[in-house]
Design a protein around this motif. Structure first.
Motif, PDB file in Angstrom:
ATOM      1  N   ARG A   1      -8.655   3.000   0.518  1.00 38.93           N
ATOM      2  CA  ARG A   1      -8.626   2.999   1.989  1.00 38.93           C
ATOM      3  C   ARG A   1      -9.743   2.147   2.605  1.00 38.93           C
ATOM      4  O   ARG A   1      -9.484   1.300   3.449  1.00 38.93           O
ATOM      5  CB  ARG A   1      -8.714   4.421   2.523  1.00 38.93           C
TER       6      ARG A   1
ATOM      7  N   VAL B   1       0.858  -1.179   0.000  1.00 39.29           N
ATOM      8  CA  VAL B   1       0.000   0.000   0.000  1.00 39.29           C
ATOM      9  C   VAL B   1       0.897   1.233   0.000  1.00 39.29           C
ATOM     10  O   VAL B   1       1.768   1.383   0.865  1.00 39.29           O
ATOM     11  CB  VAL B   1      -0.928   0.033   1.234  1.00 39.29           C
TER      12      VAL B   1
ATOM     13  N   LEU C   1      -3.473   4.108  -1.137  1.00 35.17           N
ATOM     14  CA  LEU C   1      -4.197   4.386   0.088  1.00 35.17           C
ATOM     15  C   LEU C   1      -5.368   5.336  -0.136  1.00 35.17           C
ATOM     16  O   LEU C   1      -6.461   5.138   0.400  1.00 35.17           O
ATOM     17  CB  LEU C   1      -3.250   4.959   1.148  1.00 35.17           C
TER      18      LEU C   1
END
Length: 171
Positions: A118, A80, A114
Motif C-alpha cells: 500500500r 493491484v 494492496l
C-alpha cells in the motif's frame, strides 16, 4: 546364393560410401566468428504475472518492467489486488488457467498486493478506492489516469473485468 550375397554386399558398400551432402567450405583460421544478432526472449503467449521484489523504489521498478515488456512486444499493466478480494481471485485464477490468453496474448501484469504494498503504491501514484486496480504506467513508472478499478463478485467477475481491460489497453 553366393552371388546374391556378393551383390548385396557390393551394393551395401556402394551405398555406404555415398555422401549426398555438399562438401564443407574451407575455413579461414584467421576469420572471426560472425556476430549473432541479439534476439528478444521468446515468452509464452498470454497473460504473465510478474511480482517485483520488495523494498525497491516502486516507480523505478515499474519503469524498468515497462521497458523490458516493450522490448519483447508485450503490454504492461500494473495490477493491484488482495488475497481476500473475490473479483481478484476469480480473475487471477482464470488468467493462470490460460482462459484469457486469447483475449490478451501479449499482456504482462505487474502484480501487487494492496495489503503488502500500500505505502509504495500510494507513493508512486497507484491509489484507488476499490480493487482490483489496473493502471497503465507512464514512462517514469508512475501511475496515469489510464486506469479502472473495482469489479463484481460472483460468476460475472471475470466477464466484468475483461472488456474494461481491453478498453484500457486500447487507449
Amino acid at each position: 546364393m553366393t552371388m546374391k550375397r556378393t551383390s548385396l554386399a557390393l551394393l551395401a558398400l556402394l551405398l555406404a560410401g555415398c555422401d549426398h551432402s555438399p562438401p564443407e567450405p574451407k575455413k579461414d583460421p584467421e576469420a572471426k566468428p560472425a556476430a549473432v544478432p541479439a534476439m528478444p526472449a521468446v515468452l509464452a503467449r498470454g497473460i504473465r504475472f510478474e511480482k517485483p521484489s520488495r523494498g525497491e523504489d516502486l516507480a523505478a521498478v515499474i519503469k524498468k518492467q515497462r521497458e523490458d515488456a516493450r522490448a519483447i512486444g508485450r503490454d504492461l499493466v500494473v495490477y493491484v489486488g488482495a488475497t481476500w478480494c473475490e473479483p481478484c481471485q476469480r480473475f487471477h485464477k482464470a488468467a493462470q488457467a490460460g482462459a484469457l490468453d486469447d483475449a490478451f496474448p501479449n499482456l504482462t501484469l505487474l502484480e501487487f498486493d494492496l495489503d503488502e504494498d500500500r505505502d509504495r503504491l500510494v507513493a508512486a501514484g497507484y491509489r484507488s478506492q476499490l480493487i482490483p486496480l489496473f493502471v497503465l504506467p507512464d514512462e517514469s513508472g508512475r501511475a496515469t489516469d489510464k486506469r479502472f478499478e473495482g469489479g463484481v463478485k460472483g460468476d460475472g467477475a471475470v466477464a466484468n473485468i475483461v472488456p474494461r481491460l481491453r478498453t484500457l489497453l486500447a487507449r
